[in-house]
Design an enzyme around this catalytic site. Structure first.
Site, PDB file in Angstrom:
ATOM      1  N   LYS A 111       0.679  -1.214   0.040  1.00 57.08           N
ATOM      2  CA  LYS A 111       0.041  -0.004   0.078  1.00 57.08           C
ATOM      3  C   LYS A 111       0.718   1.345  -0.057  1.00 57.08           C
ATOM      4  O   LYS A 111       0.349   2.233  -0.687  1.00 57.08           O
ATOM      5  CB  LYS A 111      -0.991   0.008   1.162  1.00 57.08           C
ATOM      6  N   LYS A 193      -4.149 -10.492  -6.177  1.00 54.83           N
ATOM      7  CA  LYS A 193      -5.018 -10.864  -5.579  1.00 54.83           C
ATOM      8  C   LYS A 193      -6.264 -10.094  -6.044  1.00 54.83           C
ATOM      9  O   LYS A 193      -6.007  -8.906  -6.380  1.00 54.83           O
ATOM     10  CB  LYS A 193      -5.081 -10.855  -4.016  1.00 54.83           C
ATOM     11  N   LYS A 196     -11.163  -5.062  -3.729  1.00 51.76           N
ATOM     12  CA  LYS A 196     -12.275  -3.991  -3.757  1.00 51.76           C
ATOM     13  C   LYS A 196     -11.823  -2.688  -3.941  1.00 51.76           C
ATOM     14  O   LYS A 196     -12.546  -1.957  -4.677  1.00 51.76           O
ATOM     15  CB  LYS A 196     -13.324  -4.126  -2.562  1.00 51.76           C
TER      16      LYS A 196
HETATM   17  P1  TYM Z   1     -10.398  -6.446   3.995  1.00 53.66           P
HETATM   18  O1  TYM Z   1     -11.540  -5.667   3.882  1.00 53.66           O
HETATM   19  O2  TYM Z   1      -9.172  -6.276   2.918  1.00 53.66           O
HETATM   20  O3  TYM Z   1     -11.050  -7.693   3.522  1.00 53.66           O
HETATM   21  C1  TYM Z   1     -12.131  -8.467   3.958  1.00 53.66           C
HETATM   22  C2  TYM Z   1     -11.905  -9.915   4.316  1.00 53.66           C
HETATM   23  O4  TYM Z   1     -11.880 -10.648   2.873  1.00 53.66           O
HETATM   24  C3  TYM Z   1     -10.678 -11.168   2.405  1.00 53.66           C
HETATM   25  N1  TYM Z   1      -9.946 -11.148   1.319  1.00 53.66           N
HETATM   26  C4  TYM Z   1     -10.038 -12.206   0.533  1.00 53.66           C
HETATM   27  N2  TYM Z   1     -10.019 -13.562   0.594  1.00 53.66           N
HETATM   28  C5  TYM Z   1      -9.968 -14.143  -0.610  1.00 53.66           C
HETATM   29  N3  TYM Z   1      -9.458 -13.752  -1.718  1.00 53.66           N
HETATM   30  C6  TYM Z   1      -9.068 -12.340  -1.855  1.00 53.66           C
HETATM   31  N4  TYM Z   1      -8.374 -11.860  -3.083  1.00 53.66           N
HETATM   32  C7  TYM Z   1      -9.358 -11.638  -0.636  1.00 53.66           C
HETATM   33  N5  TYM Z   1      -9.316 -10.152  -0.543  1.00 53.66           N
HETATM   34  C8  TYM Z   1      -9.669  -9.982   0.693  1.00 53.66           C
HETATM   35  C9  TYM Z   1      -9.653 -10.871   3.662  1.00 53.66           C
HETATM   36  O5  TYM Z   1      -8.660 -11.698   4.035  1.00 53.66           O
HETATM   37  C10 TYM Z   1     -10.563 -10.311   4.748  1.00 53.66           C
HETATM   38  O6  TYM Z   1     -10.752 -11.536   5.836  1.00 53.66           O
HETATM   39  N6  TYM Z   1      -7.358  -5.918   7.910  1.00 53.66           N
HETATM   40  C11 TYM Z   1      -8.749  -6.458   7.110  1.00 53.66           C
HETATM   41  C12 TYM Z   1      -9.581  -5.780   8.193  1.00 53.66           C
HETATM   42  C13 TYM Z   1      -9.583  -6.095   9.535  1.00 53.66           C
HETATM   43  C14 TYM Z   1      -9.818  -7.348  10.305  1.00 53.66           C
HETATM   44  C15 TYM Z   1      -9.702  -6.939  11.577  1.00 53.66           C
HETATM   45  C16 TYM Z   1     -10.092  -8.662   9.870  1.00 53.66           C
HETATM   46  C17 TYM Z   1      -9.536  -5.048  10.459  1.00 53.66           C
HETATM   47  N7  TYM Z   1      -9.410  -5.629  11.900  1.00 53.66           N
HETATM   48  C18 TYM Z   1      -9.731  -7.972  12.818  1.00 53.66           C
HETATM   49  C19 TYM Z   1     -10.168  -9.530  10.794  1.00 53.66           C
HETATM   50  C20 TYM Z   1      -9.942  -9.449  12.203  1.00 53.66           C
HETATM   51  C21 TYM Z   1      -8.823  -6.091   5.819  1.00 53.66           C
HETATM   52  O7  TYM Z   1      -8.345  -5.193   5.282  1.00 53.66           O
HETATM   53  O8  TYM Z   1      -9.753  -6.720   5.254  1.00 53.66           O
END
Ligand code: TYM
Length: 329
Positions: A111, A193, A196
């Site tokens: 990022k 990957k 969004k």
């Molecule tokens: P975020 O918002 O990027 O993504 C949400 C969830 O989707 C999963 N994910 C994917 N799974 C499969 N293939 C992909 N290409 C893919 N892209 C995203 C992510 O692994 C996630 O489970 N840091 C986290 C948010 C967060 C969080 C937390 C998660 C903040 N605090 C505490 C768990 C516990 C994030 O940016 O997810």
């Protein structure tokens, strides 16, 4: 009962990757745990966001959680910024984090290399806030996609560090990755990957895309010139990605899909993939519309905020006591 926690950033409309990697696991796991699902808006502002869009996406994400089957008669759904203990415990976690270990996080490296107008300090201190999210609830298990594995490893290290330095009060959480689809790839660059926040709209299918757009995006997915539907992540990442998507959504093995599509052209296979995605998302989108247009959404978020506040505040007080902050409570 053990505790489950997970979060999603309202940094864009969630994609089928978020659905397959994370949300689908939430539906099935929630009843086996005391479950907390969070809309992590404070994480989203580590990169610039438009104020009104962020508000809209926060609300959309709440409706998406509900439409995907989060049952708030059992689970707690809430917005991170409405529970102040997250930012407060995030600070405590920053105080025990080392700059070196934060700089090693691949998501920070990714990022920060893309950020053109200055890198916020919060992009670096994002993982201690994520650790706080999890640790405040005494979480045992965190269902996420593969890209969050490193952050979870750091969370465990920080919890262990806190426990040995101050007082043994934090639970060490386990990460739970889905068996298949833990890393869904971009439709346009299948070695990357799916994300969004990708600026190329054709690279992902959002959960709110209309059927025609879903078809168009999947039909233009990058594949290869071999013309055989075969799972080979190394040499055929595009086709393998489509196989992963179908396999999870249809709950079928990759082998059985390969067999069904023996000798079939990519065009026909892609039409099938599009149909599978549309079939999954159409009823989902109807439920989404229902929640977006109902007053229920705000009541659910109010209730979630109050429940989360109560639980998180207790742990924050314990953490502050352990560190010697303020007067003993
Ligand atoms: P975020 O918002 O990027 O993504 C949400 C969830 O989707 C999963 N994910 C994917 N799974 C499969 N293939 C992909 N290409 C893919 N892209 C995203 C992510 O692994 C996630 O489970 N840091 C986290 C948010 C967060 C969080 C937390 C998660 C903040 N605090 C505490 C768990 C516990 C994030 O940016 O997810």
């Amino acid at each position: 009962m053990k505790t489950l926690f997970s979060g999603i950033q309202p940094s864009g409309v969630p994609t089928i990757a978020n659905y397959i990697g994370a949300i689908k696991q939430f539906q099935t796991m929630q009843y086996d745990y005391e479950s907390y699902f969070c809309i992590v808006d404070q994480h989203a502002i580590t990169v610039p966001q438009d104020r009104l869009k962020l508000r809209e996406r926060t609300r959309q994400l709440a409706a998406i959680y509900l439409a995907s089957g989060i049952d708030t008669t059992h689970s707690t759904l809430f917005i991170q910024s409405e529970v102040p203990a997250h930012a407060q415990a995030g600070w405590l976690m920053q105080c025990i984090s080392y700059i070196g270990e934060l700089e090693r996080m691949t998501q920070f490296k990714d990022k920060s290399s893309k950020q053109q107008d200055g890198i916020s300090a919060a992009l670096l201190t994002y993982p201690p806030l994520m650790a706080a999210d999890i640790l405040l609830y005494g979480t045992d298990i965190v269902p996420v996609g593969d890209d969050q594995k490193q952050h979870l490893e750091l969370t465990r290290n920080l919890a262990e560090r806190f426990n040995s330095k101050y007082n043994d009060i934090l639970t060490i959480p386990e990460v739970k990755l889905p068996e298949y689809g833990a890393r869904i790839k971009s439709l346009q660059e299948p070695t990357k990957k799916m994300s969004k926040s990708d600026s190329n709209q054709k690279s992902f299918v959002s959960l709110l895309d209309p059927p025609k757009q879903i078809e168009k995006k999947i039909k233009s997915a990058v594949t290869d010139s071999e013309g055989i539907i075969r799972y080979d992540k190394e040499n055929k990442p595009g086709v393998s990605n489509l196989l992963d998507i179908v396999s999870v959504l249809k709950d079928a093995t990759v082998e059985s899909i390969e067999k069904d599509f023996e000798g079939v052209q990519y065009g026909e296979f892609k039409s099938f993939v599009a149909e599978v995605v549309v079939d999954e998302l159409t009823p989902f989108q109807e439920r989404y519309e229902h929640y977006m247009n109902s007053e229920e959404l705000d009541h659910i978020l109010d209730k979630g905020r109050d429940q989360a506040n109560m639980k998180a505040q207790k742990m924050l007080t314990k953490m502050e006591n352990a560190m010697g902050l303020g007067r003993k409570r």
